[in-house]
Design an enzyme around this catalytic site. Structure first.
Site, PDB file in Angstrom:
ATOM      1  N   ARG A   1       0.866  -1.179   0.000  1.00 51.85           N
ATOM      2  CA  ARG A   1       0.000   0.000   0.000  1.00 51.85           C
ATOM      3  C   ARG A   1       0.901   1.225   0.000  1.00 51.85           C
ATOM      4  NH1 ARG A   1      -3.750   3.277  -1.301  1.00 51.85           N
ATOM      5  NH2 ARG A   1      -5.306   3.950   0.214  1.00 51.85           N
ATOM      6  N   GLY A   2       0.895   1.950  -1.122  1.00 58.55           N
ATOM      7  CA  GLY A   2       1.839   3.040  -1.299  1.00 58.55           C
ATOM      8  C   GLY A   2       1.793   4.100  -0.221  1.00 58.55           C
ATOM      9  N   GLU A   3       0.586   4.499   0.193  1.00 52.67           N
ATOM     10  CA  GLU A   3       0.463   5.559   1.192  1.00 52.67           C
ATOM     11  C   GLU A   3       1.069   5.164   2.536  1.00 52.67           C
ATOM     12  OE1 GLU A   3      -3.580   6.782   1.502  1.00 52.67           O
ATOM     13  OE2 GLU A   3      -3.779   7.253  -0.627  1.00 52.67           O
ATOM     14  N   ASP A   4       1.097   3.858   2.809  1.00 52.51           N
ATOM     15  CA  ASP A   4       1.617   3.380   4.104  1.00 52.51           C
ATOM     16  C   ASP A   4       3.145   3.252   4.103  1.00 52.51           C
ATOM     17  OD1 ASP A   4      -0.949   3.224   4.941  1.00 52.51           O
ATOM     18  OD2 ASP A   4      -1.012   1.053   5.198  1.00 52.51           O
ATOM     19  N   THR A   5       3.698   2.665   3.029  1.00 55.20           N
ATOM     20  CA  THR A   5       5.092   2.199   3.130  1.00 55.20           C
ATOM     21  C   THR A   5       5.989   2.557   1.951  1.00 55.20           C
ATOM     22  OG1 THR A   5       4.661   0.061   2.061  1.00 55.20           O
ATOM     23  CG2 THR A   5       4.270   0.188   4.440  1.00 55.20           C
ATOM     24  N   ARG A   6       5.443   3.183   0.905  1.00 54.82           N
ATOM     25  CA  ARG A   6       6.248   3.403  -0.308  1.00 54.82           C
ATOM     26  C   ARG A   6       7.556   4.127  -0.010  1.00 54.82           C
ATOM     27  NH1 ARG A   6       4.849   3.401  -5.545  1.00 54.82           N
ATOM     28  NH2 ARG A   6       2.634   3.647  -5.096  1.00 54.82           N
TER      29      ARG A   6
ATOM     30  N   GLU B   1      -4.752  -7.050  -6.675  1.00 54.55           N
ATOM     31  CA  GLU B   1      -3.384  -7.531  -6.872  1.00 54.55           C
ATOM     32  C   GLU B   1      -3.148  -8.806  -6.066  1.00 54.55           C
ATOM     33  OE1 GLU B   1      -0.235  -4.356  -7.391  1.00 54.55           O
ATOM     34  OE2 GLU B   1       0.347  -5.214  -5.467  1.00 54.55           O
TER      35      GLU B   1
END
Length: 555
Positions: free
Chosen positions: A25-30, A92
């Protein structure tokens, strides 16, 4: 890596571009954990797909992600607090699980500050996320059935991925987080067996044929060194190249196995395709844009700078393919090794080759063992098939490809089928073997050399070369250069008694080319060598001649 490990690992090797697909999840960990994990994976040599690095603007992102998952050996799924709030991430996840069921795609879940039971049962932040999905279901009256099915698939997917176990990160400081990432890499490496190239089973005689190459590769000091693996089609050049690559790749900083290079000749920009694949291997899956050969050369120079690399160029058949790489050998770091496999020995004369490994035919004992494994699933023939097996082994003359294909085709068949198949084989060659060997015929420079080969295959095998040369010169051939071209491509040899020697399978391939000119009417073929065909054609000509005389008389 031991012989048994190489064999076992190669059975499960998929044709994949990437080692690892990263789901997150990009907003969390990108910008935090996932970036650190990605960099560590790449540094370790794992070709890793991360959507913001790999998918270009304007591409269909859904189809590209599905393709990337399918082309990856495994996935690391970073399950964070808001993972389930993204329908994108959940779709995904479902794709990844489908690949796991259908293709043995490896999955490693990472529970990033979440409890695995929350993931499995959709509790906590996962419950909140699904409440929103359910709300959307109520609001979407037009297609609520499809949406409900989709949501149910997400729930099953999360339950399934949580049941796989995985690795959990909770309350770790940065130092421990680094160790945690190192542990992830170790686990995923063990799961995907990353760099083993697929290889044929039953590697009979491989140790002795690869011994010199293995010794050469283990000597990692000195300048950049190049070795050639030469032999006729089907003799096992690719198998040897794959074997030594699998055994030795871990001793180099980077490695690339460019298989079946001949196929690149079929593309309009074949050399550029080859350069792209090489760069993808050396840069660990990172995408590159190459618009021209010169640009590819520049990028390769930068990619290999300061690195000891192992490169295998398998199936070289054109000088320009060699130029594209060996012309850059000075850029490679000392200790780098390049292996070239080819059935055209003359190509190796264009460069300074440090070692040439000429691949020999299998011995009679080795041939029996290889054939038996493919025909019977064990090292020796079944008792009442021994005489028939001897006929096959004699016919194949130590050619691994022929032994493998013929053995597999006869496996499980009755004795009467074997006898019929052998009779046919002695008249018409195995089509797969002939097709493989015909590549050498097709690669001959012109119809002069091709016609010379066909004449030798049909009429002059086992004859004295001096007599053969005299006859062929009388037919208008440039014999000296033509025969040398055939020798360079392993289509024939001259033995110590000055006799023309041609492998039975090569001769059969040549005669089959002529037979295919007209399979039903020998009189329409350019060459006749079998007495029955000759008698048939002469009789037909005699009948036609007599008929012509009679009609003339009547007229």
């Amino acid at each position: 890596m031991a012989y048994e490990q190489v064999q076992e690992a190669s059975k499960f090797r998929s044709k994949c571009i990437y080692d690892v697909f990263l789901s997150f999840r990009g907003e969390d960990t990108r910008k935090t954990f996932t970036n650190q994990l990605y960099e560590a994976l790449v540094d370790e040599g794992l070709r890793t797909f991360k959507d913001d690095n790999e998918i270009e603007r304007g591409e269909n992102i859904n189809s590209e992600l599905d393709k990337a998952i399918h082309q990856s050996k495994g996935s690391v799924i970073v399950l964070s607090q808001n993972y389930a709030s993204s329908s994108w991430c959940l779709d995904e996840l479902v794709m990844i699980l489908e690949n796991n069921k259908n293709r043995g795609h490896v999955i490693l879940p990472v529970f990033y500050y979440v409890d695995s039971s929350d993931v499995e049962n959709q509790l906590g932040s996962f419950a909140i996320a699904f409440a929103r999905h359910e709300k959307k279901l109520l609001e979407n009256s037009e297609d609520n059935q499809a949406w409900a099915k989709r949501v149910e698939g997400w729930r099953k997917g999360l339950k399934e991925v949580a049941s796989l176990g995985g690795m959990t990160l909770q309350g770790q400081n940065e130092r421990n987080k680094t160790k945690f990432i190192e542990k992830i890499i170790k686990v995923i490496e063990e799961k995907i067996n990353r760099s083993v190239i697929g290889i044929a089973p039953y590697l009979i005689g491989i140790d002795s044929r690869a011994k010199d190459l293995n010794l050469w590769l283990k000597n990692g000091t000195g300048t950049v060194s190049v070795a050639g693996v030469c032999g006729m089609g089907g003799i096992g050049k690719t198998t040897i190249a794959k074997y030594v690559f699998n055994v030795n790749y871990e001793n180099f900083e980077r490695s690339s196995f460019l298989g079946n290079i001949r196929q690149y000749s079929e593309y309009e920009d074949g050399l550029i395709h080859m350069q792209k694949q090489f760069l993808a291997d050396i840069l660990r899956g990172q995408k590159t844009k190459v618009q021209s050969i010169d640009e590819g050369i520049y990028q390769i120079k930068a990619a290999v700078y300061g690195k000891r690399v192992l490169v295998v160029l398998d199936g070289i058949d054109r000088l320009e393919q060699l130029d594209a790489f060996l012309g850059m050998r000075d850029w490679f770091h000392p200790g780098s090794r390049i292996i070239i496999s080819t059935r055209h020995s003359e190509l190796l004369r264009a460069y300074e080759i440090d070692m040439v490994n000429m691949v020999d035919k299998l011995s009679k004992e080795e041939s029996f063992e290889l054939f038996s494994w493919h025909a019977f699933g064990k090292s020796q023939p079944i008792e009442h098939y021994k005489q028939l097996s001897e006929r096959v082994v004699k016919h194949c003359e130590g050619l691994p490809l022929a032994l493998q294909l013929v053995g597999s085709s006869l496996s499980g068949k009755d004795v009467d089928v074997w006898e019929s198949a052998l009779s046919k084989l002695e008249a018409i060659p195995n089509s797969h073997v002939a097709k493989k060997l015909k590549v050498s015929y097709d690669s001959l420079q012109d119809d002069h050399d091709q016609n010379l080969f066909l004449d030798v295959a049909c009429f002059f095998v086992a004859k004295n070369i001096n007599i053969v040369a005299t006859v062929l010169e009388g037919c208008g051939y440039y014999v000296i250069v033509g025969i040398q071209n055939l020798i360079d491509r392993f289509l024939l040899t001259i033995d110590q008694n000055e006799k023309v020697v041609m492998h039975q399978s090569v001769r059969a391939m040549g005669r089959e080319i002529v037979r295919q000119e007209s399979t039903r009417d020998p009189g329409k073929r350019t060459r006749l060598w079998h007495y029955k065909d000759c008698i048939k054609v002469l009789n037909e000509k005699k009948v036609r001649s007599m008929l012509y005389v009679r009609l003339s008389h009547i007229g």
